[in-house]
Write a protein that holds these residues in place. Structure first.
Motif, short mmCIF file in Angstrom:
data_model
loop_
_atom_site.label_atom_id
_atom_site.label_comp_id
_atom_site.label_asym_id
_atom_site.label_seq_id
_atom_site.Cartn_x
_atom_site.Cartn_y
_atom_site.Cartn_z
N LYS A 94 -49.57 28.25 -6.83
CA LYS A 94 -48.14 27.79 -7.30
C LYS A 94 -47.76 28.41 -8.83
O LYS A 94 -46.81 28.28 -9.40
N PHE A 95 -49.04 28.95 -9.43
CA PHE A 95 -48.99 29.11 -10.99
C PHE A 95 -49.27 31.12 -11.09
O PHE A 95 -48.86 31.62 -11.90
N VAL A 96 -50.23 31.35 -10.02
CA VAL A 96 -50.59 32.79 -10.38
C VAL A 96 -49.54 33.81 -10.37
O VAL A 96 -48.46 33.81 -9.86
N LEU A 97 -49.78 34.68 -11.55
CA LEU A 97 -48.60 35.89 -11.65
C LEU A 97 -49.03 36.87 -10.76
O LEU A 97 -50.17 37.60 -11.06
N MET A 98 -48.25 37.42 -9.71
CA MET A 98 -48.64 38.65 -9.07
C MET A 98 -47.69 39.75 -9.52
O MET A 98 -46.42 39.47 -9.85
N THR A 99 -48.28 40.93 -9.32
CA THR A 99 -47.45 42.11 -9.67
C THR A 99 -45.88 42.48 -8.83
O THR A 99 -45.32 43.23 -9.30
N MET A 112 -43.92 40.14 -8.01
CA MET A 112 -42.87 38.93 -8.27
C MET A 112 -41.79 39.50 -9.26
O MET A 112 -42.01 40.53 -9.99
N ASP A 113 -40.59 38.85 -9.01
CA ASP A 113 -39.44 39.13 -9.66
C ASP A 113 -39.48 38.55 -11.10
O ASP A 113 -40.54 37.72 -11.43
N SER A 114 -38.88 39.01 -12.10
CA SER A 114 -38.94 38.38 -13.42
C SER A 114 -38.66 37.06 -13.52
O SER A 114 -39.52 36.51 -14.23
N GLU A 115 -37.64 36.52 -12.72
CA GLU A 115 -37.38 35.10 -12.93
C GLU A 115 -38.60 34.22 -12.49
O GLU A 115 -38.93 33.07 -12.95
N THR A 116 -39.26 34.85 -11.31
CA THR A 116 -40.19 33.91 -10.78
C THR A 116 -41.56 33.92 -11.66
O THR A 116 -42.29 32.86 -12.06
N ILE A 117 -41.75 35.02 -12.52
CA ILE A 117 -42.91 35.19 -13.56
C ILE A 117 -42.54 34.15 -14.57
O ILE A 117 -43.41 33.49 -15.08
N LYS A 118 -41.27 34.19 -15.11
CA LYS A 118 -41.06 33.41 -16.24
C LYS A 118 -41.23 31.64 -16.01
O LYS A 118 -41.52 31.05 -16.62
N ARG A 150 -43.06 30.27 -13.61
CA ARG A 150 -44.31 29.93 -13.59
C ARG A 150 -45.09 29.83 -15.01
O ARG A 150 -45.74 28.92 -15.00
N ILE A 151 -44.82 30.76 -15.90
CA ILE A 151 -45.35 30.56 -17.16
C ILE A 151 -44.68 29.22 -17.91
O ILE A 151 -45.40 28.31 -18.36
N ASN A 152 -43.48 29.11 -17.66
CA ASN A 152 -42.98 27.63 -18.35
C ASN A 152 -43.45 26.46 -17.43
O ASN A 152 -43.73 25.59 -18.21
N ASN A 153 -43.59 26.46 -16.16
CA ASN A 153 -44.02 25.42 -15.61
C ASN A 153 -45.51 25.31 -15.98
O ASN A 153 -45.99 24.01 -16.18
N ALA A 154 -46.45 26.16 -16.42
CA ALA A 154 -47.68 26.11 -16.97
C ALA A 154 -47.77 25.33 -18.14
O ALA A 154 -48.34 24.30 -18.27
N PHE A 155 -46.93 25.87 -19.11
CA PHE A 155 -46.77 25.07 -20.46
C PHE A 155 -46.31 23.66 -20.37
O PHE A 155 -46.53 22.77 -21.21
N SER A 156 -45.37 23.48 -19.41
CA SER A 156 -44.93 21.94 -19.00
C SER A 156 -45.82 21.28 -18.63
O SER A 156 -46.13 20.07 -19.09
N GLN A 157 -46.97 21.39 -17.92
CA GLN A 157 -48.02 20.93 -17.45
C GLN A 157 -49.30 20.45 -18.36
O GLN A 157 -49.84 19.79 -18.42
N ILE A 158 -49.37 21.72 -19.35
CA ILE A 158 -50.07 21.62 -20.53
C ILE A 158 -49.32 21.70 -21.72
O ILE A 158 -49.44 22.76 -22.36
N PRO A 159 -48.52 20.60 -22.33
CA PRO A 159 -47.71 20.67 -23.40
C PRO A 159 -48.50 20.66 -24.69
O PRO A 159 -47.86 20.93 -25.66
N THR A 160 -49.67 20.49 -24.85
CA THR A 160 -50.40 20.76 -25.75
C THR A 160 -50.81 22.11 -26.18
O THR A 160 -51.39 22.17 -27.25
N VAL A 195 -41.53 35.57 -22.58
CA VAL A 195 -41.85 34.15 -22.79
C VAL A 195 -42.39 33.47 -23.81
O VAL A 195 -42.05 32.73 -24.53
N ILE A 196 -43.44 34.30 -24.33
CA ILE A 196 -44.44 33.99 -25.06
C ILE A 196 -43.62 33.98 -26.48
O ILE A 196 -43.93 33.01 -27.31
N LYS A 197 -43.02 35.15 -26.66
CA LYS A 197 -42.20 35.33 -27.79
C LYS A 197 -41.17 34.36 -28.16
O LYS A 197 -41.16 33.71 -29.26
N GLU A 198 -40.61 33.92 -26.99
CA GLU A 198 -39.43 32.85 -27.20
C GLU A 198 -39.95 31.44 -27.37
O GLU A 198 -39.47 30.68 -28.44
N LYS A 199 -41.16 31.14 -27.38
CA LYS A 199 -42.00 29.89 -27.39
C LYS A 199 -42.77 29.79 -28.76
O LYS A 199 -42.96 28.99 -29.22
N GLY A 200 -42.75 31.35 -29.48
CA GLY A 200 -43.29 31.22 -30.82
C GLY A 200 -44.91 30.92 -30.69
O GLY A 200 -45.38 30.69 -31.51
#
Length: 281
Positions: free
Chosen positions: A132-137, A139-145, A147-157, A182-187
């Motif tokens: 549910k989290f792995v990034l595949m080549t 995948m479209d951009s929205e799916t990648i983004k 999944r990354i956001n979901n990962a940070f939601s699960q590990i907010p620290t 995504v990483i840039k947007e989150k700082g």
């Protein structure tokens, strides 16, 4: 009139004699005082120099070492708890999607450590786990983004990210550009685990203005204490030569044993352990 002249002569002689005595005293006192003052200055200067040397010795580092421990989230036992008792600034990379991904992140930060997301990415061979989290080549951009956001939601620290596996995805411009956005947007920052020589992570992050760094040494590809110690010494040598180095290990019992034993020795020698966030540029 004659009496007045005689009195004046007598008074002048008395005054001359008094001046002579005072002059002798003036000449004697400064010499003694000068010696005392000079001795005090020499002693004070010596003390100041010693203080400077002591301060230099206490602040000078033989090199800065950053160690990232990957693969937390799987376990909640004496090994994972053991890493929370090491007296050093270490960074813990947590894989999303596991029973203890969220809770270990909270425990680690509360214990004074740094946490990052250990993001699953596609391998050149078969890619296992974290579906549910792995990034595949493919995948479209929205799916990648998402999944990354979901990962940070699960590990907010988490305050950054590195790649879990990813020998294929970390060499793919489509994947890494979307990660960088995504990483840039989150700082936040991204550490390249360098699971392939074809990686484009650092260059892509730099293009998007994301703070980044790369791993220098893997500590425990061979899971035995002797080999881990050898790899740790390579990391130490690089820090000595270059001023800093970044190593990656894993949440394993042998790795824990070696770090518990060797880190205090290295600190005593003058090496400084810093969070990986202090190594990014």
């Amino acid at each position: 009139m004659i009496i007045i002249v005689i009195l004046l002569i007598v008074l002048k002689k008395m005054d001359d004699q008094a001046n002579k005595i005072n002059q002798e005293n003036i000449q004697k006192v400064p010499i003694e005082k000068i010696k005392e003052v000079e001795e005090e200055k020499v002693f004070k200067n010596k003390e100041e120099e010693e203080d400077k040397l002591n301060k230099k010795d206490s602040s000078t580092s033989l090199g800065e070492i950053s160690i990232v421990i990957d693969d937390f989230g799987y376990r909640n036992d004496d090994v994972s708890d053991g890493f929370l008792k090491i007296n050093a600034n270490l960074t813990y990379a947590i894989i999303p999607g596991h029973n203890y991904s969220t809770s270990f992140g909270e425990k680690a930060v509360n214990a004074g450590y740094e946490v990052i997301v250990h993001m699953p990415m596609e391998n050149t061979g078969k890619t296992y786990g974290e579906e549910k989290f792995v990034l595949m080549t493919d995948m479209d951009s929205e799916t990648i983004k998402r999944r990354i956001n979901n990962a940070f939601s699960q590990i907010p620290t988490a305050i950054g990210m590195n790649n879990h596996q990813g020998s294929k995805a970390s060499a793919d411009q489509h994947v890494m550009s979307n990660v960088a956005k995504v990483i840039k947007e989150k700082g936040l920052f991204f550490l390249d685990s360098r699971t392939t020589v074809e990686t484009i992570i650092v260059t892509t992050m730099e293009v998007f203005g994301v703070p980044t760094a790369k791993r220098n040494i893997f500590l425990d590809n061979e899971d035995n204490e002797l080999e881990i110690k050898k790899q740790l010494q390579k990391l130490v040598k690089k820090a000595s030569m270059d001023g800093s180095s970044i190593g990656i290990g894993h949440a394993k019992r042998n790795t824990l044993r070696v770090l518990k034993e060797e880190i205090p020795k290295l600190q005593k020698r003058g090496f400084k352990f810093v969070f990986v966030s202090e190594m990014v540029h």
